[in-house]
Design a protein around this motif. Structure first.
Motif, PDB file in Angstrom:
ATOM      1  N   TYR A   1     -16.501  10.999  23.511  1.00  0.00           N
ATOM      2  CA  TYR A   1     -16.006  12.113  22.683  1.00  0.00           C
ATOM      3  C   TYR A   1     -16.056  13.424  23.467  1.00  0.00           C
ATOM      4  CZ  TYR A   1     -15.478  15.375  18.802  1.00  0.00           C
ATOM      5  OH  TYR A   1     -15.039  16.370  17.980  1.00  0.00           O
ATOM      6  N   GLU A   2     -17.187  13.670  24.150  1.00  0.00           N
ATOM      7  CA  GLU A   2     -17.316  14.909  24.932  1.00  0.00           C
ATOM      8  C   GLU A   2     -16.273  14.963  26.044  1.00  0.00           C
ATOM      9  OE1 GLU A   2     -19.158  17.651  24.566  1.00  0.00           O
ATOM     10  OE2 GLU A   2     -19.835  16.827  22.649  1.00  0.00           O
ATOM     11  N   LEU A   3     -16.030  13.834  26.701  1.00  0.00           N
ATOM     12  CA  LEU A   3     -15.033  13.809  27.765  1.00  0.00           C
ATOM     13  C   LEU A   3     -13.635  14.098  27.226  1.00  0.00           C
ATOM     14  CD1 LEU A   3     -16.239  10.714  29.826  1.00  0.00           C
ATOM     15  CD2 LEU A   3     -16.224  13.100  30.573  1.00  0.00           C
ATOM     16  N   ALA A   4     -13.390  13.690  25.994  1.00  0.00           N
ATOM     17  CA  ALA A   4     -12.065  13.887  25.411  1.00  0.00           C
ATOM     18  C   ALA A   4     -11.865  15.293  24.856  1.00  0.00           C
ATOM     19  CB  ALA A   4     -11.817  12.862  24.308  1.00  0.00           C
ATOM     20  N   HIS A   5     -12.953  15.964  24.449  1.00  0.00           N
ATOM     21  CA  HIS A   5     -12.803  17.226  23.725  1.00  0.00           C
ATOM     22  C   HIS A   5     -13.442  18.439  24.393  1.00  0.00           C
ATOM     23  CE1 HIS A   5     -12.259  14.093  20.610  1.00  0.00           C
ATOM     24  NE2 HIS A   5     -11.401  14.933  20.101  1.00  0.00           N
ATOM     25  N   ALA A   6     -14.445  18.216  25.262  1.00  0.00           N
ATOM     26  CA  ALA A   6     -15.125  19.366  25.864  1.00  0.00           C
ATOM     27  C   ALA A   6     -14.360  19.854  27.087  1.00  0.00           C
ATOM     28  CB  ALA A   6     -16.554  18.990  26.260  1.00  0.00           C
ATOM     29  N   PRO A   7     -14.320  21.172  27.300  1.00  0.00           N
ATOM     30  CA  PRO A   7     -13.629  21.693  28.478  1.00  0.00           C
ATOM     31  C   PRO A   7     -14.361  21.390  29.775  1.00  0.00           C
ATOM     32  CG  PRO A   7     -14.739  23.463  27.280  1.00  0.00           C
ATOM     33  CD  PRO A   7     -14.850  22.236  26.426  1.00  0.00           C
TER      34      PRO A   7
ATOM     35  N   THR B   1     -16.240  18.920  32.279  1.00  0.00           N
ATOM     36  CA  THR B   1     -16.251  17.474  32.509  1.00  0.00           C
ATOM     37  C   THR B   1     -17.131  17.088  33.689  1.00  0.00           C
ATOM     38  OG1 THR B   1     -14.241  17.670  33.846  1.00  0.00           O
ATOM     39  CG2 THR B   1     -13.964  17.125  31.529  1.00  0.00           C
ATOM     40  N   ASP B   2     -17.951  18.004  34.204  1.00  0.00           N
ATOM     41  CA  ASP B   2     -18.886  17.647  35.261  1.00  0.00           C
ATOM     42  C   ASP B   2     -20.000  16.783  34.681  1.00  0.00           C
ATOM     43  OD1 ASP B   2     -17.464  18.985  37.086  1.00  0.00           O
ATOM     44  OD2 ASP B   2     -18.878  20.620  37.409  1.00  0.00           O
ATOM     45  N   ALA B   3     -20.516  15.853  35.500  1.00  0.00           N
ATOM     46  CA  ALA B   3     -21.597  14.990  35.043  1.00  0.00           C
ATOM     47  C   ALA B   3     -22.821  15.811  34.641  1.00  0.00           C
ATOM     48  CB  ALA B   3     -21.963  13.984  36.136  1.00  0.00           C
TER      49      ALA B   3
ATOM     50  N   LEU C   1     -12.407   3.110  32.177  1.00  0.00           N
ATOM     51  CA  LEU C   1     -12.316   4.170  31.165  1.00  0.00           C
ATOM     52  C   LEU C   1     -12.362   5.566  31.788  1.00  0.00           C
ATOM     53  CD1 LEU C   1     -14.718   2.731  28.435  1.00  0.00           C
ATOM     54  CD2 LEU C   1     -12.235   2.491  28.585  1.00  0.00           C
ATOM     55  N   VAL C   2     -13.032   5.722  32.936  1.00  0.00           N
ATOM     56  CA  VAL C   2     -13.168   7.038  33.557  1.00  0.00           C
ATOM     57  C   VAL C   2     -12.927   6.928  35.056  1.00  0.00           C
ATOM     58  CG1 VAL C   2     -14.869   7.769  31.826  1.00  0.00           C
ATOM     59  CG2 VAL C   2     -15.647   6.856  34.032  1.00  0.00           C
ATOM     60  N   GLU C   3     -12.671   8.085  35.644  1.00  0.00           N
ATOM     61  CA  GLU C   3     -12.590   8.211  37.098  1.00  0.00           C
ATOM     62  C   GLU C   3     -13.558   9.301  37.521  1.00  0.00           C
ATOM     63  OE1 GLU C   3      -7.887   6.981  37.788  1.00  0.00           O
ATOM     64  OE2 GLU C   3      -8.503   9.107  37.771  1.00  0.00           O
ATOM     65  N   ARG C   4     -14.236   9.084  38.650  1.00  0.00           N
ATOM     66  CA  ARG C   4     -15.186  10.071  39.157  1.00  0.00           C
ATOM     67  C   ARG C   4     -14.735  10.556  40.533  1.00  0.00           C
ATOM     68  NH1 ARG C   4     -21.215   7.688  38.089  1.00  0.00           N
ATOM     69  NH2 ARG C   4     -20.378   5.730  38.890  1.00  0.00           N
ATOM     70  N   ALA C   5     -14.886  11.873  40.749  1.00  0.00           N
ATOM     71  CA  ALA C   5     -14.501  12.467  42.021  1.00  0.00           C
ATOM     72  C   ALA C   5     -15.304  13.759  42.208  1.00  0.00           C
ATOM     73  CB  ALA C   5     -13.005  12.768  42.040  1.00  0.00           C
TER      74      ALA C   5
ATOM     75  N   ARG D   1     -21.097  18.595  42.883  1.00  0.00           N
ATOM     76  CA  ARG D   1     -21.031  18.141  41.496  1.00  0.00           C
ATOM     77  C   ARG D   1     -19.942  17.076  41.350  1.00  0.00           C
ATOM     78  NH1 ARG D   1     -23.436  22.131  38.004  1.00  0.00           N
ATOM     79  NH2 ARG D   1     -22.012  21.616  36.289  1.00  0.00           N
ATOM     80  N   GLN D   2     -20.060  16.274  40.301  1.00  0.00           N
ATOM     81  CA  GLN D   2     -19.159  15.158  40.092  1.00  0.00           C
ATOM     82  C   GLN D   2     -18.254  15.418  38.894  1.00  0.00           C
ATOM     83  OE1 GLN D   2     -20.848  11.206  39.068  1.00  0.00           O
ATOM     84  NE2 GLN D   2     -20.153  10.567  41.083  1.00  0.00           N
ATOM     85  N   ARG D   3     -16.953  15.382  39.132  1.00  0.00           N
ATOM     86  CA  ARG D   3     -15.986  15.594  38.052  1.00  0.00           C
ATOM     87  C   ARG D   3     -15.668  14.254  37.391  1.00  0.00           C
ATOM     88  NH1 ARG D   3     -10.545  15.217  38.214  1.00  0.00           N
ATOM     89  NH2 ARG D   3     -10.614  15.077  40.495  1.00  0.00           N
ATOM     90  N   ILE D   4     -15.708  14.222  36.061  1.00  0.00           N
ATOM     91  CA  ILE D   4     -15.448  13.007  35.294  1.00  0.00           C
ATOM     92  C   ILE D   4     -14.192  13.217  34.457  1.00  0.00           C
ATOM     93  CG2 ILE D   4     -16.429  11.272  33.742  1.00  0.00           C
ATOM     94  CD1 ILE D   4     -18.126  11.817  36.210  1.00  0.00           C
ATOM     95  N   THR D   5     -13.229  12.309  34.570  1.00  0.00           N
ATOM     96  CA  THR D   5     -12.012  12.404  33.753  1.00  0.00           C
ATOM     97  C   THR D   5     -11.726  11.052  33.122  1.00  0.00           C
ATOM     98  OG1 THR D   5     -10.650  11.894  35.700  1.00  0.00           O
ATOM     99  CG2 THR D   5     -10.974  14.223  35.153  1.00  0.00           C
ATOM    100  N   LEU D   6     -11.164  11.103  31.932  1.00  0.00           N
ATOM    101  CA  LEU D   6     -10.768   9.884  31.242  1.00  0.00           C
ATOM    102  C   LEU D   6      -9.469   9.337  31.833  1.00  0.00           C
ATOM    103  CD1 LEU D   6     -11.376  10.812  27.486  1.00  0.00           C
ATOM    104  CD2 LEU D   6     -12.647   9.132  28.816  1.00  0.00           C
ATOM    105  N   THR D   7      -9.392   8.033  31.964  1.00  0.00           N
ATOM    106  CA  THR D   7      -8.138   7.384  32.328  1.00  0.00           C
ATOM    107  C   THR D   7      -7.295   7.207  31.059  1.00  0.00           C
ATOM    108  OG1 THR D   7      -9.046   5.181  31.951  1.00  0.00           O
ATOM    109  CG2 THR D   7      -9.304   6.120  34.164  1.00  0.00           C
ATOM    110  N   GLN D   8      -6.092   6.690  31.231  1.00  0.00           N
ATOM    111  CA  GLN D   8      -5.275   6.407  30.062  1.00  0.00           C
ATOM    112  C   GLN D   8      -5.983   5.431  29.128  1.00  0.00           C
ATOM    113  OE1 GLN D   8      -2.509   7.781  28.969  1.00  0.00           O
ATOM    114  NE2 GLN D   8      -2.500   6.425  27.173  1.00  0.00           N
TER     115      GLN D   8
END
Length: 314
Positions: free
Chosen positions: A39-45, A47-49, A75-79, A87-94
């Protein structure tokens, strides 16, 4: 009076949330904590771990394992973060966005079903009461990551022993994939203690934070003479990272030494790395280990020992 009412409300609301448990009643493969992260990954601005960990008050190691699971499931990609490579950026995949959409839909359906039992005339009053609780307690706790009183250790109250069984079963299934054989083992240990124990030489401690149990540990007599056994150490994921595990272990060590035990022993498994670090810091040493298959997985069981003092238990 206020403390009593808040505790009563907390018990009521905890049971209510249990009725909306994601994994059991919303027919999803995700636990409540996993659903919160999605939910946080989908709605929060943010996205760092690190931001996720602070926002949800999760232990860093637990969050890393959870994100690793999400990554393996697609479900997610990390970069590395573009702003700070440390820091690690977390984004949701499709696929991750589709999962959060499904969670949101089923959550809305569950809440809608709950509200359907509330008369229409009472719903505005209910909403206003919820806003009032948030406003008042939000002002009282401007820093959500700070607990005013901190965890307290206490004796188990009615229902706490059952809570120990339920939380051990749920957490070890979620974090390590153990089956219900482990929950059955915990149930037998707790039942034996409840049915027959020496209150002078055997104790259970419940860690409580914000009027809810967040941890436990047990000290019981071992079969070996003058020896105590540490059992059922647990700290909830959202209460980790604050030294509570060390405090629970230290409490058992101090108690065992005070009542006159000569040795303190415990049995664990090698996959429980965080717990093993707690035992090592407390002075335990590994004395034996043996592979075994239990709880549906292959494990390496370990015996640890801490000498306390010379002389028999009183």
């Amino acid at each position: 009076m206020a403390v009593h009412e808040i505790r009563a409300f907390n018990r009521f609301y905890t049971n209510l949330i249990g009725a909306l448990d994601y994994s059991k009643h919303l027919y999803t493969p995700y636990t409540l904590t996993e659903s919160r992260v999605l939910y946080e990954l989908a709605h929060a601005p943010r996205t760092d771990a690190a931001d996720l960990r602070m926002e949800l008050s999760l232990d860093a190691g637990y969050l890393s394992r959870l994100l690793g699971k999400f990554e393996r499931d697609g479900l997610v990609e990390r970069a590395p973060s573009e702003a700070d490579s440390r820091r690690q950026r977390i984004t949701l995949t499709q696929r991750g966005r589709e999962a959060t959409t499904l969670l949101d839909e089923r959550s809305r359906e569950a809440v809608g079903k709950l509200l359907s039992a509330v008369p229409a005339d009472d719903r505005p009053r209910l909403a206003e009461a919820m806003r009032t609780v948030r406003d008042i307690l939000g002002e009282a706790r401007p820093d959500q990551d700070r607990h005013h009183e901190g965890p307290v250790l206490r004796e188990p109250a009615p229902g706490d022993l059952g809570w120990m069984v339920q939380r051990h079963g749920a957490l070890y299934a979620a974090e390590y994939g153990w089956n219900t054989d482990f929950e059955g083992l915990v149930a037998r240990i707790v039942a034996d203690f409840a049915q027959d124990h020496d209150p002078y030489l055997e104790r259970v401690w419940i860690a409580e934070l914000d009027s809810r149990p967040v941890g436990s540990v047990m000290c019981v007599r071992d079969e070996a003479p003058a020896t105590a056994r540490l059992r059922l150490l647990l700290v909830e994921p959202d209460a980790r990272g604050h030294g509570l595990g060390d405090r629970l272990v230290r409490t058992v060590v101090d108690f065992a030494r005070e009542v006159g035990y000569r040795d303190l022993v415990l049995w664990t498994n090698d996959v429980l790395t965080a717990a093993r670090r707690l035992y090592q810091r407390a002075g335990f040493t590994l004395v034996a280990e043996k592979p075994h298959r239990s709880y549906g997985v292959d494990l390496v069981g370990q015996d640890w020992r801490l000498p306390l003092q010379e002389g028999p238990a009183r």
